[in-house]
Design a protein around this motif. Structure first.
Motif, PDB file in Angstrom:
ATOM      1  N   UNK A  39      -6.848 -13.489  -5.269  1.00  0.00           N
ATOM      2  CA  UNK A  39      -4.900 -13.066  -4.994  1.00  0.00           C
ATOM      3  C   UNK A  39      -4.323 -14.660  -4.315  1.00  0.00           C
ATOM      4  N   UNK A 423       2.802 -16.994  -0.434  1.00  0.00           N
ATOM      5  CA  UNK A 423       1.884 -16.436  -1.552  1.00  0.00           C
ATOM      6  C   UNK A 423       2.789 -16.268  -2.424  1.00  0.00           C
ATOM      7  N   UNK A 425       1.921 -13.185  -4.642  1.00  0.00           N
ATOM      8  CA  UNK A 425       2.564 -11.915  -4.256  1.00  0.00           C
ATOM      9  C   UNK A 425       2.744 -11.536  -2.704  1.00  0.00           C
ATOM     10  N   UNK A 426       4.313 -12.136  -2.783  1.00  0.00           N
ATOM     11  CA  UNK A 426       4.072 -11.832  -1.196  1.00  0.00           C
ATOM     12  C   UNK A 426       4.532 -10.838  -1.056  1.00  0.00           C
ATOM     13  N   UNK A 427       4.841  -9.805  -2.495  1.00  0.00           N
ATOM     14  CA  UNK A 427       4.843  -7.984  -1.443  1.00  0.00           C
ATOM     15  C   UNK A 427       4.117  -7.636  -1.604  1.00  0.00           C
ATOM     16  N   UNK A 428       2.781  -7.763  -2.194  1.00  0.00           N
ATOM     17  CA  UNK A 428       2.089  -6.710  -2.613  1.00  0.00           C
ATOM     18  C   UNK A 428       1.091  -6.593  -1.257  1.00  0.00           C
ATOM     19  N   UNK A 429       0.127  -5.322  -1.033  1.00  0.00           N
ATOM     20  CA  UNK A 429      -0.250  -5.273  -0.642  1.00  0.00           C
ATOM     21  C   UNK A 429      -1.946  -5.402  -0.610  1.00  0.00           C
ATOM     22  N   UNK A 430      -2.785  -6.477  -0.267  1.00  0.00           N
ATOM     23  CA  UNK A 430      -4.302  -6.235  -0.553  1.00  0.00           C
ATOM     24  C   UNK A 430      -5.451  -5.763   0.615  1.00  0.00           C
ATOM     25  N   UNK A 431      -6.550  -5.355  -0.494  1.00  0.00           N
ATOM     26  CA  UNK A 431      -7.992  -5.578   0.578  1.00  0.00           C
ATOM     27  C   UNK A 431      -8.539  -6.393   0.541  1.00  0.00           C
TER      28      UNK A 431
ATOM     29  N   UNK B 427      -7.715  -6.491  -5.725  1.00  0.00           N
ATOM     30  CA  UNK B 427      -7.806  -6.581  -4.587  1.00  0.00           C
ATOM     31  C   UNK B 427      -6.312  -5.733  -4.227  1.00  0.00           C
ATOM     32  N   UNK B 428      -5.860  -5.265  -4.966  1.00  0.00           N
ATOM     33  CA  UNK B 428      -4.631  -4.446  -4.664  1.00  0.00           C
ATOM     34  C   UNK B 428      -4.801  -3.489  -3.904  1.00  0.00           C
ATOM     35  N   UNK B 429      -3.721  -2.894  -3.261  1.00  0.00           N
ATOM     36  CA  UNK B 429      -3.809  -1.307  -2.843  1.00  0.00           C
ATOM     37  C   UNK B 429      -3.070  -0.740  -3.877  1.00  0.00           C
TER      38      UNK B 429
ATOM     39  N   UNK C 221       9.252 -12.239  -6.574  1.00  0.00           N
ATOM     40  CA  UNK C 221       7.595 -10.933  -6.253  1.00  0.00           C
ATOM     41  C   UNK C 221       6.633 -11.792  -7.321  1.00  0.00           C
ATOM     42  N   UNK C 429       1.425  -0.161  -3.646  1.00  0.00           N
ATOM     43  CA  UNK C 429       1.972  -0.632  -2.595  1.00  0.00           C
ATOM     44  C   UNK C 429       2.383  -2.194  -2.401  1.00  0.00           C
ATOM     45  N   UNK C 430       3.955  -1.897  -2.009  1.00  0.00           N
ATOM     46  CA  UNK C 430       4.433  -3.470  -1.229  1.00  0.00           C
ATOM     47  C   UNK C 430       5.263  -3.346   0.161  1.00  0.00           C
ATOM     48  N   UNK C 431       4.761  -4.331   0.637  1.00  0.00           N
ATOM     49  CA  UNK C 431       5.656  -4.262   1.776  1.00  0.00           C
ATOM     50  C   UNK C 431       7.223  -4.769   1.971  1.00  0.00           C
ATOM     51  N   UNK C 435      10.762  -8.747   3.759  1.00  0.00           N
ATOM     52  CA  UNK C 435      11.598 -10.009   3.684  1.00  0.00           C
ATOM     53  C   UNK C 435      12.707  -9.293   3.696  1.00  0.00           C
TER      54      UNK C 435
END
Lengths: 438, 438, 438
Positions: A39, A423, A425-431, B427-429, C221, C429-431, C435
């Protein structure tokens, strides 16, 4: 069944409409490449796709078509061994020699200019697959300019522009000469060999191979994009194969159902082969490899779709799917080549397989069977013995002038942030840390 | 206005190009199904779509077309009540009987083979909607082989292959015989009834119905995929309806604008109906149900698009949208059927509605109005009284041989991990626990 | 080269098939708009797209086509200055005046009705870009009804329906009269000016402008949706420009390659211009602005594609890309207009640029060069001096009747939850707080 400068009006009309839809294949391939990457490189993958398409269109407009040409138009030839070897087109630059006025007599060349522009676009998308996640945007554009402006047109002239490979039939009695209906050789093998050169030059991604050389799996970030891209690619290939069959091998509109059925069957059987093989080997079918199989089946069909019976298309697809599936793993394990999108196997190998298969399965009435396989072999030998060194040398030179690979930072933070400053997908939380060291 | 083996060249050309684009409908439906499921099943949904399309193409190639046939080709008939009842095609297997040489005289059959292959592909995608999130990949492929190789061709022969439903007009004076322009019956009702059988056999997902039988909402994971899929489906249906109108009911190219306007108006009014109804009932318009309405409008238009005036298409779409919206809820609440994609309502019910509506709104010049509604009723009765039991029995048998439903683990961890060994979005949480017990 | 009621059969067939694919442009634009917004508004963006398309189809069916008309059909005219000024079509409502029977003689009008319906759909999508993230669904539908039912048909009549702008050539010797091949004016400038009106009326999003008026960047997004949408839009525009060239300016099928090459080159050079400019200004190329450039290039090509040589298309695209890139920033910084999708620049400005460029680059044989630029200027003056006030006034009135902007809650929690009761991606899950203040 030969290409001619003047197509019947209706045939030209069908060809024109089909060409308009060829970019669907580009959209599909771009989405597949994007989904197969992580991503943090997703925007970069799509942005590179858009930019190389733009660069390819510009390069093809400037000089590409001039050198590709079309049968019956100005070209340079060398005499050797008592035969003329037509080796490059000689049309004026900037498409100035093409009559766009719309008369029937000129329809062949103007359609070839359009189809060539989109085909060059497809060819330059292919190395993006093998260079993914580490290829600088600027370098990929420069490489695309060379591919679309020189390498692709040169080989395409030999096959589709009345060049020496096409004339092997007339000159040496090798069947109908080297045949390639929709670009398995001109687009996909040429693009796939460029992808190989790029993978060699860029070297593997950080973390792909452990100390002992064992490859690590780096899963793509979006399997839906990958599999959905396959469906779009199908439609693009249906139209590409139809347009090529009409324009380059001179079949009539009545052959469209055969072309399309063969295309669909080849993709279908290739997917099933990939799914079954991965299931046998790993216990579960692998979605990414099955998608690769699907596209490999489309690529192989591109060579043969207008010339074989449906049962042959099934067989060709099965082999294409198996080859792609095995080769993707083999390149990683044994040659230590890092090709995130599988471009070398999917486009290079499956394309070459399709070209060779045409030599064996060309049974339809109208074929001049004898020695067709020799013509196909000559074409494949040219790809491996001439196009591959050429494309490697040119990209090596480019790499000398300006390194094509992004710096370490680029790979760590992702190409999106590094080269585009944002990025996907700037809003997505990734691991991301689960998969590879940053 | 009757189908014939030899289409005028230009009409055949338009038909051929439109058929090449029918897979856009498949791409749209696959994306809709995927978006309506949860993220842990997303790769599985797309992978299943690709695989059943491949299996359907293979099955249709092997025997499907042989049994579907085309008017004027070999078929078996039974004599009963002094009439011949043409009940199944008798073409050689493996498409060996189709002349793909491209002569005009054979254009009808070769186009029908191609359109049939893609139509079978659409039909097998439909049950994926109702079986989502719990249907094993292998079982869905086996079920698709039966649907594309037997059930679909059989009914399609009756309607489009010169079978007894099509001959109700000639034999019993029922209008023009059972009519179905683009597959509201042959593709969508057949597929929708198979979806019903699958939903019954698989039973609801874990957690869908509480102890007291009250359904829980399980929202899809990607509304953008769902709504974007609707737009792709629109284009696929525009081309499907056009191709069917030309090939199966014999209209000329000049009717294409009417076909397309009716298709667009039907989808539009159906969406607006769904949005208004959900807004009235729940206070806010529901995006998923509006998408279902859109596709329902497309499905209903498939039956009638070549035969009605635009105002009738608006009316038919309004009713289709309303029916789909109410039925989706009703099936859940009152029949306790768990159909995550709404396939039964969208394809089955809207398809049947379209077929019946044709009986009432067929006002265009050239229609042989009288008793057309009886022919339509006969077709719908055949769907409900014969196709539904048949498709249920075959899938029940399949379930006996090998259970079609994934084990508990599959539902808990998601079909992606369970059957493919990898998530769609690794990769997504996600916070899945909000929606349903794992 | 003039439009006529009776197209040659083959030309009409090509036009019809191309029109069927125009919704690909709508699919692309919808995806671009969605990707440029935040995730909390994603379902709302797609749902609004679907709904305004549906409303536009209905409004165009009810009265839009009646007022747009087609050359040679009933229309109202006013005498002034010794000339007749044809100002609005006079076809019966509900498409009752169109002969859909499929005769050649009537093909022009029925194709125009279909193309008009899809064109109106494109036009109403444009203001969704500038009103994104704060425009109530109901209001956008009402606004779409006015645009598709009145504003668009009125201007389209003047250009494509035989109205006074088209007749400037015959009446005043201004070249061939105001020319607009594929809708740079009728669709995009009209839509872009409506987008400007909407942006004025809705005012900026909360948090877009700080106290001192400095704009904050609010990134979209999903860059993949945005860039992938560009590829779909390309195909839609290829077909739209081809259909318009055939139907509205009367070129033959032989011109399709020129139309398509110009479209591709214009988009390509525009993207490269945007990428280079943003790289120069910000150090890195900007993906969103490059996507805006791409679409701006497509829009500009819409005006000129059938009339200029490819080199001119490159130049026009370069300027279009530069204009869009600079204008997007300028509107924000200097006019404090908040246009999340860049619709005003991409569709309004690039469209107007294309129209003006046609006055300078119209060199192909058959052009009646002299004073063509005056005709183009008259059209652009009409857009700015009449269409903009009209569309502003109508939307202002609408806003009076019922406020078009969502309440503060809608912006805080996102339009998805606020208006549809469900998020687009409920599992992710988003942050978002990074923004903009919720």
């Amino acid at each position: 069944m030969n290409p001619s400068a003047a197509l019947p009006d209706m045939t030209a009309a069908v060809c024109a409409v089909c060409i308009l839809l060829v970019p669907l294949a580009a959209a599909g391939l771009a989405l597949i490449n994007t989904g197969l990457g992580r991503s943090r490189n997703a925007a970069h993958a799509m942005m590179s796709s858009l930019c190389v398409l733009a660069v390819a269109a510009a390069a093809y407009f400037i000089c590409g078509f001039s050198w590709q040409g079309f049968p019956g138009r100005a070209a340079y030839a060398i005499e050797a061994g008592g035969k003329m070897w037509n080796w490059i087109g000689a049309d004026p630059l900037f498409l100035r020699g093409v009559d766009f006025g719309g008369s029937s007599a000129s329809s062949g060349a103007s359609l070839a200019a359009l189809l060539g522009m989109f085909s060059a676009g497809l060819a330059v998308l292919i190395p993006l697959g093998s260079g993914a996640e580490r290829w600088r945007l600027g370098s990929s554009c420069a490489s695309a300019a060379i591919l679309a402006g020189w390498t692709y047109p040169l080989f395409a002239h030999w096959v589709w522009g009345g060049g020496w490979l096409a004339e092997l039939g007339v000159n040496f009695g090798l069947g109908r000469g080297f045949a390639d209906v929709g670009g398995a050789g001109s687009i996909h093998a040429v693009g796939g060999l460029a992808a190989l050169a790029i993978a060699w030059i860029l070297r593997p991604r950080r973390g792909k191979f452990a100390q002992e050389g064992m490859p690590t799996a780096i899963p793509g970030h979006n399997a839906v994009f990958v599999l959905f891209g396959c469906l779009l690619a199908l439609i693009g290939f249906l139209c590409l194969n139809t347009a090529g069959a009409i324009l380059y091998v001179g079949v009539g509109v009545g052959r469209v159902p055969l072309v399309a059925i063969n295309t669909m069957l080849s993709a279908s059987s290739a997917t099933l082969a990939s799914a079954l093989i991965t299931r046998t080997r790993f216990g579960k079918p692998d979605a990414s490899l099955s998608a690769n199989g699907w596209v490999g089946g489309l690529v192989a069909s591109s060579a043969v779709c207008a010339f074989v019976i449906p049962a042959a298309a099934v067989l060709i697809g099965l082999v294409a799917g198996a080859l792609v599936t095995i080769s993707v793993e083999w390149l990683e394990l044994h040659l230590h080549i890092d090709d995130p999108g599988g471009a070398i196997s999917v486009h290079g190998l499956a394309g070459i397989w399709g070209l060779l298969a045409l030599g064996f399965f060309d049974h339809l009435p109208g074929s001049s069977g004898s020695h067709q396989w020799l013509a196909q072999l000559a074409g494949v030998a040219t790809l491996l013995g001439f196009v591959l060194p050429l494309t490697y040398a040119l990209n090596w030179l480019l790499n000398r002038i300006s390194p094509q690979r992004a710096g370490l930072d680029g790979e760590r933070q992702g190409m999106d942030l590094h080269e585009l400053g944002a990025n996907a997908y700037p809003e997505l939380v990734t691991h991301q840390e689960d998969f590879t060291p940053r």
